[in-house]
Design a protein around this motif. Sequence first.
Motif, PDB file in Angstrom:
ATOM      1  N   TRP A  69       1.024  -1.161  -0.013  1.00  0.00           N
ATOM      2  CA  TRP A  69      -0.022   0.197   0.007  1.00  0.00           C
ATOM      3  C   TRP A  69       0.893   1.377   0.031  1.00  0.00           C
ATOM      4  N   LYS A  70       2.065   1.162   0.829  1.00  0.00           N
ATOM      5  CA  LYS A  70       2.733   2.489   1.180  1.00  0.00           C
ATOM      6  C   LYS A  70       3.379   2.631  -0.272  1.00  0.00           C
ATOM      7  N   ALA A  71       3.757   1.593  -1.122  1.00  0.00           N
ATOM      8  CA  ALA A  71       4.443   1.754  -2.248  1.00  0.00           C
ATOM      9  C   ALA A  71       3.724   2.137  -3.568  1.00  0.00           C
ATOM     10  N   THR A  72       2.573   1.640  -3.566  1.00  0.00           N
ATOM     11  CA  THR A  72       1.589   1.670  -4.785  1.00  0.00           C
ATOM     12  C   THR A  72       0.499   2.520  -4.548  1.00  0.00           C
ATOM     13  N   GLY A  73       0.095   2.821  -3.482  1.00  0.00           N
ATOM     14  CA  GLY A  73      -1.286   3.641  -3.028  1.00  0.00           C
ATOM     15  C   GLY A  73      -2.317   2.711  -3.133  1.00  0.00           C
ATOM     16  N   ILE A  74      -2.359   1.503  -3.371  1.00  0.00           N
ATOM     17  CA  ILE A  74      -3.614   0.607  -3.533  1.00  0.00           C
ATOM     18  C   ILE A  74      -3.868   0.301  -2.036  1.00  0.00           C
ATOM     19  N   PRO A  75      -5.034   0.587  -1.803  1.00  0.00           N
ATOM     20  CA  PRO A  75      -5.537   0.498  -0.268  1.00  0.00           C
ATOM     21  C   PRO A  75      -5.281  -0.983   0.105  1.00  0.00           C
ATOM     22  N   ASP A  86      -5.160   0.185 -13.983  1.00  0.00           N
ATOM     23  CA  ASP A  86      -4.072   1.215 -13.313  1.00  0.00           C
ATOM     24  C   ASP A  86      -3.597   0.475 -12.212  1.00  0.00           C
ATOM     25  N   SER A  87      -4.288  -0.056 -11.141  1.00  0.00           N
ATOM     26  CA  SER A  87      -3.698  -0.314  -9.785  1.00  0.00           C
ATOM     27  C   SER A  87      -2.942  -1.736 -10.180  1.00  0.00           C
ATOM     28  N   LEU A  88      -3.518  -2.564 -11.113  1.00  0.00           N
ATOM     29  CA  LEU A  88      -2.673  -3.772 -11.485  1.00  0.00           C
ATOM     30  C   LEU A  88      -1.640  -3.448 -12.043  1.00  0.00           C
ATOM     31  N   GLU A  89      -1.567  -2.278 -12.930  1.00  0.00           N
ATOM     32  CA  GLU A  89       0.027  -1.767 -13.433  1.00  0.00           C
ATOM     33  C   GLU A  89       0.889  -1.432 -12.495  1.00  0.00           C
ATOM     34  N   ARG A  90       0.240  -0.658 -11.347  1.00  0.00           N
ATOM     35  CA  ARG A  90       1.331  -0.153 -10.440  1.00  0.00           C
ATOM     36  C   ARG A  90       1.795  -1.359  -9.641  1.00  0.00           C
ATOM     37  N   GLY A 103       8.218  -5.712 -10.005  1.00  0.00           N
ATOM     38  CA  GLY A 103       9.072  -6.074 -10.744  1.00  0.00           C
ATOM     39  C   GLY A 103       8.796  -6.939 -12.115  1.00  0.00           C
ATOM     40  N   HIS A 104       7.297  -6.824 -12.367  1.00  0.00           N
ATOM     41  CA  HIS A 104       6.613  -7.704 -13.437  1.00  0.00           C
ATOM     42  C   HIS A 104       5.922  -6.736 -14.529  1.00  0.00           C
ATOM     43  N   GLU A 105       5.455  -7.126 -15.457  1.00  0.00           N
ATOM     44  CA  GLU A 105       4.754  -6.454 -16.427  1.00  0.00           C
ATOM     45  C   GLU A 105       3.777  -7.531 -16.840  1.00  0.00           C
ATOM     46  N   ILE A 106       2.681  -6.924 -17.795  1.00  0.00           N
ATOM     47  CA  ILE A 106       1.743  -7.743 -18.560  1.00  0.00           C
ATOM     48  C   ILE A 106       2.202  -7.416 -20.041  1.00  0.00           C
TER      49      ILE A 106
END
Length: 66
Positions: free
Chosen positions: A23-29, A46-50, A56-59
């Motif tokens: 949460w602290k690193a991404t802002g996702i509650p 957007d959340s999934l991407e963050r 350290g991964h991507e879609i």
Amino acid sequence: MSEILNEVRQLIESSGESRYSIWKATGIPQGQLCRLMQGHSGLSLDSLERLLQHLGHEIKITKRRK
């Protein structure tokens, strides 16, 4: 359940990070992350991407083979 979300859950579990640190690193509650981990909801793109960027991964989208 979505195959992508199952893989994301595995990435989170294998990272060893707490929901608090994510949460602290991404802002996702934390509540949203909890619901994701329990399989009750997904994430916005957007959340999934963050989240994936933080882990350290991507879609990648590729054309399905016939």
